[in-house]
Design a protein around this motif. Structure first.
Motif, PDB file in Angstrom:
ATOM      1  N   ASP A 228     -16.996  11.567 -13.077  1.00  0.00           N
ATOM      2  CA  ASP A 228     -17.048  13.105 -13.974  1.00  0.00           C
ATOM      3  C   ASP A 228     -18.614  13.274 -14.621  1.00  0.00           C
ATOM      4  OD1 ASP A 228     -15.375  15.248 -14.612  1.00  0.00           O
ATOM      5  OD2 ASP A 228     -16.599  14.699 -16.480  1.00  0.00           O
TER       6      ASP A 228
ATOM      7  N   ILE B  30      -9.608  12.803  -6.929  1.00  0.00           N
ATOM      8  CA  ILE B  30      -8.835  11.857  -8.114  1.00  0.00           C
ATOM      9  C   ILE B  30      -7.903  12.999  -6.665  1.00  0.00           C
ATOM     10  CG2 ILE B  30      -7.271  13.230  -9.650  1.00  0.00           C
ATOM     11  CD1 ILE B  30     -10.033  13.268 -11.338  1.00  0.00           C
TER      12      ILE B  30
ATOM     13  N   GLN C  45      -0.524  11.252 -13.818  1.00  0.00           N
ATOM     14  CA  GLN C  45      -1.005  12.837 -14.486  1.00  0.00           C
ATOM     15  C   GLN C  45       0.134  13.204 -15.118  1.00  0.00           C
ATOM     16  OE1 GLN C  45      -2.672  14.377 -10.545  1.00  0.00           O
ATOM     17  NE2 GLN C  45      -3.804  12.807 -10.020  1.00  0.00           N
TER      18      GLN C  45
ATOM     19  N   ARG D 210       0.302  13.841 -19.795  1.00  0.00           N
ATOM     20  CA  ARG D 210       0.201  14.831 -20.415  1.00  0.00           C
ATOM     21  C   ARG D 210       1.326  14.955 -21.731  1.00  0.00           C
ATOM     22  NH1 ARG D 210      -0.682  17.538 -14.903  1.00  0.00           N
ATOM     23  NH2 ARG D 210       1.532  17.560 -14.711  1.00  0.00           N
TER      24      ARG D 210
ATOM     25  N   ILE E 191     -10.088   8.238 -16.434  1.00  0.00           N
ATOM     26  CA  ILE E 191     -10.533   9.733 -16.059  1.00  0.00           C
ATOM     27  C   ILE E 191      -8.697  10.122 -16.247  1.00  0.00           C
ATOM     28  CG2 ILE E 191     -10.737   9.508 -13.192  1.00  0.00           C
ATOM     29  CD1 ILE E 191     -12.310  12.336 -14.723  1.00  0.00           C
TER      30      ILE E 191
ATOM     31  N   ARG F 115      -8.698  13.379 -18.367  1.00  0.00           N
ATOM     32  CA  ARG F 115      -8.259  14.518 -17.637  1.00  0.00           C
ATOM     33  C   ARG F 115      -6.668  15.534 -18.488  1.00  0.00           C
ATOM     34  NH1 ARG F 115      -6.656  15.092 -12.817  1.00  0.00           N
ATOM     35  NH2 ARG F 115      -6.837  17.007 -12.289  1.00  0.00           N
TER      36      ARG F 115
ATOM     37  N   ALA G  86     -11.184  17.436 -22.163  1.00  0.00           N
ATOM     38  CA  ALA G  86     -10.190  18.008 -21.045  1.00  0.00           C
ATOM     39  C   ALA G  86     -10.658  19.470 -20.555  1.00  0.00           C
ATOM     40  CB  ALA G  86      -8.609  17.530 -20.992  1.00  0.00           C
TER      41      ALA G  86
ATOM     42  N   VAL H  23     -13.888  18.349 -18.014  1.00  0.00           N
ATOM     43  CA  VAL H  23     -13.939  17.443 -16.522  1.00  0.00           C
ATOM     44  C   VAL H  23     -12.987  18.021 -14.746  1.00  0.00           C
ATOM     45  CG1 VAL H  23     -11.750  15.413 -15.669  1.00  0.00           C
ATOM     46  CG2 VAL H  23     -12.532  15.704 -18.154  1.00  0.00           C
ATOM     47  N   ARG H  24     -14.377  17.784 -14.502  1.00  0.00           N
ATOM     48  CA  ARG H  24     -14.126  18.445 -12.792  1.00  0.00           C
ATOM     49  C   ARG H  24     -12.535  18.279 -12.447  1.00  0.00           C
ATOM     50  NH1 ARG H  24     -19.820  19.716 -10.119  1.00  0.00           N
ATOM     51  NH2 ARG H  24     -17.912  20.515  -8.637  1.00  0.00           N
ATOM     52  N   SER H  25     -12.515  18.894 -11.317  1.00  0.00           N
ATOM     53  CA  SER H  25     -11.122  18.911 -10.847  1.00  0.00           C
ATOM     54  C   SER H  25     -10.913  18.973  -9.467  1.00  0.00           C
ATOM     55  CB  SER H  25      -9.949  20.087 -10.990  1.00  0.00           C
ATOM     56  OG  SER H  25      -9.718  21.329 -10.842  1.00  0.00           O
TER      57      SER H  25
END
Length: 415
Positions: free
Chosen positions: A210, A231, A308, A312, A327, A331, A391, A394-396
């Motif tokens: 990222d 990802i 993931q 959270r 990462i 995220r 967050a 951050v690219r998804s």
């Protein structure tokens, strides 16, 4: 187009290729992945719907043995061990990838240097395209960073010019891996190389990390195309027992240390530090097969779960600083405490601290006191606010971007 993705390494080297393979398939590319055939990885690729060709050996026990042997050896002995293992990896992985690459138009290699060398040899022998991929900018030659220092080959202490140090790195890689690569080339009737790094790296390189967490500063020493991290989306629900634990109190702190040598000691220190802050704990068993240190009901051990979703729900995460874990936590918007050990882990620890999204532990051996101090930073409201803000940056879409780049670049080279 048919592409073989290749890697040999731990989870952080393997899971991104499942994401990239799925993204390539979505673009109509026929993909297969050469990777360790450990049970957990086979399940991962089955979930992603990407065909797996098992590598020359399972990586879990191999990695544990390498960590054990390196921990009790002198730097010179470790260097000899690296060279010996490199020769085995090049030869055995070459045999596997030669078959795996049948009918392919290109090979894209990640992971350990000798495994990438085997992939490069296969591409050369078959007359197909090749590209190297990596997950961290520090592995690439640049005036902006120093090269990795290998056991038995310390960087010259009186040299401060990074360009000169990257020249030194060529000699180091020749010394460590040249025998393995040129020895196998000789067995194939190919001439020797005087720069094995240049041969394996090629140009350009796919940099799959990222840009917020690991920004690449353009270098005239090599071209790198940064796409964002690879990802694999994970929609699996958390286990019912874990859901019940999470619902029973305030967000806990995650502690996981992968396959690092001090995992068990680090886990005990983490549990004590987390308790000192009045928090509950979710501990990841990992390759060290960690378990709670007692029968208190404030600690819940998890195996393979949807990180993931899990991150959270965490107040913060303590981990060893692998690219994949860093990462994933970032995220999720959770603060983190990184306890770096080897490789690129110190880099990621430094980036976490520089971004203000957590703390970098000072040194590889944590204690309850040192982790408690780091948790003070990670649990502060301003750190949580900063982690939430980062967050959002951050690219998804890194896997899709990487897949489109590979399709265009490798297709262009075909003409």
């Amino acid at each position: 187009m048919r592409i073989l993705l290749s890697t040999y390494g731990s989870r952080g080297d393997v899971e991104p290729l499942a994401a990239l393979g799925a993204a390539l398939q979505a673009l109509g590319v026929e993909v297969r992945v050469g990777a360790p055939g450990d049970e957990e990885f086979a399940a991962l690729f089955a979930r992603a719907g990407v065909p797996l060709v098992p590598a020359f050996a399972s990586v879990r026990e191999w990695a544990k043995e390498m960590v054990r042997r390196r921990s009790v050896s002198s730097p010179e002995d470790v260097a000899k061990l690296i060279s010996t293992q490199a020769a085995e990896i090049v030869a055995r992985q070459y045999d596997v990838l030669t078959t795996a690459a049948d009918g392919c138009d290109a090979v894209v290699a990640f992971g350990l240097f000798p495994s990438c060398a085997a992939a490069r040899l296969v591409a050369e022998q078959k007359g197909i395209r090749y590209m190297l991929g990596t997950f961290c900018p520090i592995w690439l030659p640049s005036a902006h960073n120093r090269p990795h220092q290998y056991p038995g080959y310390p960087l010259p202490p009186d040299v401060t010019d990074n360009r000169a140090l990257w020249d030194f790195d060529i000699a180091t890689k020749n010394a460590l891996f040249g025998g393995a690569i040129n020895g196998h080339r000789a067995s194939l009737g190919l001439p020797p190389l005087d720069n094995v790094r240049g041969y394996v790296f090629g140009d350009p390189v796919l940099l799959a990390c990222d840009p917020t967490l690991g920004p690449w500063q353009p270098s005239d020493l090599i071209e790198a195309v940064q796409t964002g991290a690879l990802i694999l989306p994970d929609e699996r629900p958390l286990p019912a027992a874990l859901e019940a634990f999470l619902a029973a109190g305030a967000p806990p702190v995650y502690a996981g240390f992968g396959s690092i040598a001090v995992a068990k000691e680090a886990a005990r220190a983490a549990i004590e530090a987390i308790r000192a802050h009045g928090r509950r704990i979710v501990i990841a068993r990992g390759w060290a097969e960690l378990v709670p240190i007692d029968d208190w009901d404030d600690c819940f051990a998890v195996g393979e779960v949807n990180q993931q979703a899990l991150f959270r729900r965490m107040a913060t995460a303590i981990h060893h600083g692998g690219a994949g874990t860093t990462i994933a936590v970032a995220r999720a918007g959770a603060p983190q405490v990184v306890v770096p050990q080897i490789g690129d882990q110190p880099y990621w620890a430094g980036r976490v601290a520089a971004l203000g999204i957590g703390a970098a532990h000072d040194g590889p051996t944590p204690t309850a006191q040192s982790l408690s101090a780091a948790l003070e930073t990670a649990l502060a409201p301003e750190t949580r606010a900063r982690a939430t803000a980062v967050a959002a940056k951050v690219r998804s879409d890194g896997a899709e971007v990487a897949a489109r780049f590979l399709l265009g670049e490798l297709g262009r080279r075909a003409h």
